[in-house]
Design a protein around this motif. Structure first.
Motif, PDB file in Angstrom:
ATOM      1  N   VAL A 152       0.860  -1.182   0.000  1.00 41.00           N
ATOM      2  CA  VAL A 152       0.000   0.000   0.000  1.00 41.00           C
ATOM      3  C   VAL A 152       0.894   1.230   0.000  1.00 41.00           C
ATOM      4  CG1 VAL A 152      -1.770   1.288   1.247  1.00 41.00           C
ATOM      5  CG2 VAL A 152      -1.841  -1.223   1.205  1.00 41.00           C
ATOM      6  N   CYS A 153       0.710   2.084  -1.000  1.00 36.63           N
ATOM      7  CA  CYS A 153       1.532   3.280  -1.160  1.00 36.63           C
ATOM      8  C   CYS A 153       0.688   4.480  -0.738  1.00 36.63           C
ATOM      9  CB  CYS A 153       1.992   3.413  -2.606  1.00 36.63           C
ATOM     10  SG  CYS A 153       2.719   1.886  -3.277  1.00 36.63           S
ATOM     11  N   SER A 154       1.037   5.109   0.381  1.00 38.68           N
ATOM     12  CA  SER A 154       0.151   6.079   0.999  1.00 38.68           C
ATOM     13  C   SER A 154       0.171   7.448   0.350  1.00 38.68           C
ATOM     14  CB  SER A 154       0.506   6.220   2.483  1.00 38.68           C
ATOM     15  OG  SER A 154       1.815   6.753   2.629  1.00 38.68           O
ATOM     16  N   GLN A 155       1.268   7.777  -0.355  1.00 39.69           N
ATOM     17  CA  GLN A 155       1.390   9.103  -0.954  1.00 39.69           C
ATOM     18  C   GLN A 155       1.794   8.989  -2.417  1.00 39.69           C
ATOM     19  OE1 GLN A 155       3.828  11.843   1.394  1.00 39.69           O
ATOM     20  NE2 GLN A 155       3.569  10.537   3.192  1.00 39.69           N
ATOM     21  N   GLY A 156       1.391   9.956  -3.193  1.00 43.58           N
ATOM     22  CA  GLY A 156       1.723   9.970  -4.608  1.00 43.58           C
ATOM     23  C   GLY A 156       2.603  11.149  -4.980  1.00 43.58           C
ATOM     24  N   ILE A 157       3.149  11.113  -6.199  1.00 36.69           N
ATOM     25  CA  ILE A 157       3.990  12.176  -6.742  1.00 36.69           C
ATOM     26  C   ILE A 157       3.275  12.756  -7.962  1.00 36.69           C
ATOM     27  CG2 ILE A 157       6.173  12.683  -7.889  1.00 36.69           C
ATOM     28  CD1 ILE A 157       6.485  12.242  -4.922  1.00 36.69           C
ATOM     29  N   SER A 158       3.178  14.078  -8.001  1.00 34.66           N
ATOM     30  CA  SER A 158       2.461  14.722  -9.107  1.00 34.66           C
ATOM     31  C   SER A 158       3.391  15.161 -10.236  1.00 34.66           C
ATOM     32  CB  SER A 158       1.676  15.937  -8.587  1.00 34.66           C
ATOM     33  OG  SER A 158       2.546  16.871  -7.964  1.00 34.66           O
ATOM     34  N   GLN A 159       4.683  15.391  -9.923  1.00 28.70           N
ATOM     35  CA  GLN A 159       5.589  15.868 -10.965  1.00 28.70           C
ATOM     36  C   GLN A 159       6.054  14.740 -11.871  1.00 28.70           C
ATOM     37  OE1 GLN A 159       6.224  15.846  -7.674  1.00 28.70           O
ATOM     38  NE2 GLN A 159       8.429  15.742  -7.226  1.00 28.70           N
ATOM     39  N   ASP A 160       6.505  15.112 -13.050  1.00 28.31           N
ATOM     40  CA  ASP A 160       7.017  14.146 -14.015  1.00 28.31           C
ATOM     41  C   ASP A 160       8.427  13.724 -13.612  1.00 28.31           C
ATOM     42  OD1 ASP A 160       7.745  12.620 -16.150  1.00 28.31           O
ATOM     43  OD2 ASP A 160       7.646  14.228 -17.646  1.00 28.31           O
ATOM     44  N   MET A 161       8.633  12.432 -13.345  1.00 27.22           N
ATOM     45  CA  MET A 161       9.947  11.916 -12.964  1.00 27.22           C
ATOM     46  C   MET A 161      10.513  10.958 -14.010  1.00 27.22           C
ATOM     47  SD  MET A 161       9.619  11.309  -8.827  1.00 27.22           S
ATOM     48  CE  MET A 161      11.388  11.036  -8.708  1.00 27.22           C
ATOM     49  N   SER A 162       9.966  11.024 -15.216  1.00 27.29           N
ATOM     50  CA  SER A 162      10.365  10.062 -16.250  1.00 27.29           C
ATOM     51  C   SER A 162      11.820  10.200 -16.673  1.00 27.29           C
ATOM     52  CB  SER A 162       9.457  10.210 -17.471  1.00 27.29           C
ATOM     53  OG  SER A 162       9.512  11.537 -17.988  1.00 27.29           O
TER      54      SER A 162
END
Length: 475
Positions: free
Chosen positions: A379-389
Motif C-alpha cells: 500500500v503506497c500512501s502518498q503519490g507524486i504529481s511531478q514528471d519523474m520520467s
C-alpha cells in the motif's frame, strides 16, 4: 520401612534442588536500589559455576556493574526483580576478546559479559535495565562517539546460550550483542531500548545455529539485526513469531557483511510503529521494514522471508548490493564486491508512509543473482504529481546503504537495477493518492519473469517500464 525410605529420598531430592539455588542476598546483595552489588552477585555466579545450580535475583532493585558469566551459569531474574546497571562508568571494566572485529577498538564494556564460556542461561520474569540515559554521547566523531557507553549483554564466542522470558530495557548502546556464538536461542523476551543513540534491539554477528522466537521489541535504532563484522559467516538462523518496532530498520542484514549470511529463514512477524515518539537515531515512523544490505564483501545466499506484516515505515523493502568495501579492522585486506543469490521473499503485506518506493539494486560489477518476490501487497500512501520520467538514479556504490539513499525513486512500487534472474509474481500495488510514476522500473535486469501484477488507484498507462538494456519476460 518402605515409607521411611521414600520420605528420606524425597528429602534428599528437595535438599539437592534447594542447595542448587544461590540467592544473591545470601552473598550480601541489597535490594535498596542504591548499593552497588557487583561483588556479591559475581561471587554467587562463580560459586554456581563451580558447584552447579542457579543464581537467583529476587524481588527488589539491585544495582550492579559488569558481571562476568562463567561456564554453566544460569542467571534467574525473578518476577518483580530489577537488575539495574550502575550509572558510574568506572563500574564497567574494559574487556577485550582474542579475535579481531569491526568495533574492537570501542566495544569493550557491558553490563553482562560472557566470553569463551559454554552453557549459559539468562531467564526469568524480571527486568534487566541498563539505565543507559546516564551515559550521554559527548562527540560526533567516529569512533569516539561509541565509546564509554556500555552494552547490556555482550556474549562472545560462547556455545549453548539461552536467553528467555526476561525484559531488557534502556541500554547505553546496543541492547544485546552475540558475536561468534554457536547454538544460540532467544525466546519470549521483551525489549524496550530508547535510552540513547545506537539503541539496537539485538545484533547477531557471525553466529551459527540460531533460533529467535516470540520476541516483542521496540528499539530506537535497528531491530533484529544480522551482522558479519568478523571472518565468521552468520548462518543457519531462524527468526519467527516476533513483533518488532524500530525508528530505523526493523529487520536488517548488515550493514557489516565481511563474511556474509547463509541459510536464514524469517517468518510470521509483525513490524509495527514504535511506541516511542522521540527518535534519537532514525525517524518516528521507522526508516525501513526489511533491509538486505551487503556492502563490505561477503555473501548472501539461501534466504527465505515470508508472512511479514510491515505497518508504517517509510520504505517496506530494501535490497542492496553495494561496494562500500570497509575493512573489518585496519590491517585486514580490502574486501571484494560481495554477492547476493537465491533470495525468496513472499507473503508480505506492507504499508509505506512515504512515496520513496521499494528497491532491489546491485551495481554494474556486482549484480544480484536469483531473487523472487511473490504473493505480496504494498500500500503506497502518498503519490507524486511531478514528471519523474527523466530522473537519473545515481549508483552511489560506496555510500552507506539506506532505503532512503536514492531519494524518491522514479517508480512508486519497485525500482530494480543490476539484477539477473528476478521473478515477480502475484503482487498488488495499492495507490492511495494519484501518482505519475509507473509501478515498476527495470534497469539492467536480465532473465526471469514478471506476471500477475495488479495496481489499484493507478492512472498511468505504463505500469511496468522495461528499459532497453533489460530482457525480462512479462506475462
Amino acid at each position: 520401612m518402605k515409607s521411611i525410605t521414600t520420605i528420606l529420598l524425597a528429602l534428599i531430592a528437595f535438599t539437592s534442588v534447594h542447595a542448587a539455588d544461590y540467592n544473591i542476598e545470601s552473598f550480601g546483595a541489597k535490594a535498596d536500589g542504591k548499593t552497588v552489588c557487583t561483588k556479591a552477585i559475581q561471587t554467587a555466579i562463580n560459586e554456581s559455576s563451580q558447584k552447579g545450580g542457579k543464581v537467583i535475583i529476587p524481588t527488589g532493585d539491585f544495582i550492579t556493574g559488569t558481571l562476568f558469566l562463567r561456564d554453566n551459569t544460569t542467571l534467574v531474574i525473578e518476577k518483580n526483580a530489577r537488575l539495574l546497571g550502575s550509572t558510574q562508568l568506572n563500574d564497567y571494566p574494559k574487556t577485550t576478546v582474542n579475535f579481531r572485529f569491526f568495533g574492537d577498538t570501542w566495544v569493550y564494556q557491558s553490563l553482562i559479559i560472557a566470553h569463551n564460556v559454554n552453557n549459559i542461561t539468562i531467564e526469568g520474569r524480571g527486568t534487566i535495565d541498563g539505565q543507559g540515559g546516564s551515559f550521554p554521547v559527548t562527540t560526533k566523531v567516529k569512533p569516539d562517539r561509541y565509546r564509554d557507553r556500555p552494552y547490556l549483554l555482550w556474549i562472545a564466542e560462547c556455545k549453548n546460550v539461552l536467553v528467555r522470558d526476561v525484559e531488557l530495557r534502556s541500554s547505553a548502546m546496543w541492547m544485546q550483542s552475540y558475536i561468534r556464538c554457536e547454538n544460540l536461542r532467544i525466546d519470549g523476551i521483551k525489549v524496550f531500548n530508547h535510552a540513547n543513540k545506537n539503541n539496537d534491539l539485538m545484533d547477531i554477528d557471525g553466529c551459527k545455529d540460531v533460533v529467535i522466537t516470540n520476541v516483542i521489541g521496540d528499539a530506537d535504532d535497528d531491530g533484529i539485526t544480522l551482522k558479519s563484522t568478523t571472518d565468521r559467516i552468520s548462518e543457519n538462523i531462524v527468526v519467527s513469531n516476533c513483533i518488532i518496532s524500530s525508528h530505523c530498520n526493523a529487520i536488517k542484514f548488515g550493514t557489516e557483511s565481511t563474511a556474509g549470511f547463509r541459510n536464514v529463514t524469517i517468518s510470521n512477524c509483525v513490524i509495527r510503529r514504535s511506541a516511542a515518539s522521540d527518535a534519537k537515531t532514525g525517524v518516528p515512523e521507522g526508516i525501513c521494514g526489511i533491509a538486505f544490505e551487503v556492502v563490505d564483501g561477503g555473501i548472501m545466499e539461501n534466504i527465505n522471508i515470508s508472512n511479514i506484516v510491515v505497518d508504517g515505515p517509510r520504505v517496506p523493502l530494501f535490497v542492496r548490493l553495494g561496494n562500500r568495501a570497509r575493512k573489518h579492522y585496519d590491517e585486514a585486506p580490502t574486501p571484494p564486491i560481495g554477492s547476493m543469490s537465491n533470495i525468496n521473499i513472499s507473503n508480505i503485506t506492507a504499508y509505506a508512509s512515504s512515496p520513496i518506493g521499494c528497491s532491489i539494486t546491485g551495481i554494474p560489477k556486482g549484480k544480484i543473482e536469483g531473487i523472487t518476490l511473490s504473493n505480496s501487497r504494498f500500500v503506497c500512501s502518498q503519490g507524486i504529481s511531478q514528471d519523474m520520467s527523466n530522473t537519473i538514479v545515481k549508483e552511489l556504490e560506496k555510500l552507506y546503504p539506506e532505503s532512503t539513499m536514492f531519494g524518491t525513486l522514479p517508480s512508486y512500487g519497485l525500482y530494480i537495477r543490476h539484477v539477473n534472474n528476478i521473478n515477480l509474481d502475484n503482487i498488488v500495488f495499492d495507490l492511495k493518492e494519484s501518482d505519475t510514476r509507473p509501478a515498476i522500473i527495470c534497469d539492467d535486469v536480465n532473465g526471469g519473469s514478471i506476471r500477475n501484477i495488479s495496481t489499484i488507484g493507478a492512472k498511468n498507462n505504463s505500469e511496468i517500464k522495461i528499459l532497453d538494456n533489460s530482457k525480462i519476460q512479462i506475462q
